[in-house]
Motif scaffolding. Structure first.
Motif, mmCIF file in Angstrom:
data_model
loop_
_atom_site.group_PDB
_atom_site.id
_atom_site.type_symbol
_atom_site.label_atom_id
_atom_site.label_comp_id
_atom_site.label_asym_id
_atom_site.label_seq_id
_atom_site.Cartn_x
_atom_site.Cartn_y
_atom_site.Cartn_z
ATOM 1 N N GLN A 112 63.174 51.279 52.716
ATOM 2 C CA GLN A 112 61.822 51.765 52.463
ATOM 3 C C GLN A 112 60.965 51.579 53.713
ATOM 4 O OE1 GLN A 112 60.286 50.291 48.764
ATOM 5 N NE2 GLN A 112 58.197 50.337 49.493
ATOM 6 N N VAL A 113 60.126 52.559 53.996
ATOM 7 C CA VAL A 113 59.161 52.442 55.096
ATOM 8 C C VAL A 113 57.993 51.611 54.568
ATOM 9 C CG1 VAL A 113 57.705 53.681 56.741
ATOM 10 C CG2 VAL A 113 59.839 54.730 55.948
ATOM 11 N N THR A 114 57.687 50.520 55.242
ATOM 12 C CA THR A 114 56.654 49.611 54.744
ATOM 13 C C THR A 114 55.354 49.671 55.536
ATOM 14 O OG1 THR A 114 57.619 47.826 56.057
ATOM 15 C CG2 THR A 114 58.311 47.996 53.749
ATOM 16 N N CYS A 127 60.643 49.478 58.692
ATOM 17 C CA CYS A 127 61.409 49.706 57.465
ATOM 18 C C CYS A 127 62.144 48.438 57.030
ATOM 19 C CB CYS A 127 62.426 50.820 57.697
ATOM 20 S SG CYS A 127 61.733 52.333 58.387
#
Length: 140
Positions: A112-114, A127
């Motif tokens: 997931q891109v955070t 990520c």
């Protein structure tokens, strides 16, 4: 020949990567190739500037974090222009061999891109891997 055969051959190996970002039902698909690509999964991947950090294989998910640099005008980067997006942005990176047409390749990284950090005309997407996300404390 199969993906595996080309991957192990060394001199025959011509890998490229496919990046599939998903956000709120929308998919943004990019490739490190210089031309558009129709993958066996039916997704059309567009050429884009993508530069990722090193992949680390470790049992510690915190060591598997990944940074990907894209152009600041990339649609995924633009989702962070006004702050954090309201929904998660997932990422799947697939490694494919040029000569192994029809082979789906291998899942190189998923997560997931955070966050995103803008610097002039570039954007660094930070990520976290799926395994790290599973270890986070959440409300039940």
């Amino acid at each position: 020949m199969s993906y595996d055969t080309y991957e192990k051959s060394g001199w025959l190996s011509q890998p490229y990567e496919l990046y599939r970002f998903t956000h709120a039902g929308d998919t943004h698909a990019f490739t490190t190739k210089t031309r558009q690509l129709l993958h066996v999964d039916g997704t059309i991947y567009q050429p884009a500037f993508l530069k990722r950090g090193s992949l680390v294989r470790s049992e510690d998910p915190n060591k598997q974090k990944l940074s990907i640099t894209v152009s600041a005008d990339n649609p995924v980067a633009q989702l962070f222009k006004r702050g954090l997006p309201g929904r998660e942005i997932t990422l799947k990176i697939i490694r494919v061999q040029k000569a192994a047409a029809g082979d789906p390749g291998i899942n190189l990284w998923s997560g997931q891109v955070t966050s995103a950090n803008f610097n002039d005309d570039k954007c660094s997407l930070e990520c976290e891997p799926v395994a790290a996300l599973m270890n986070k404390v959440a409300l039940r």
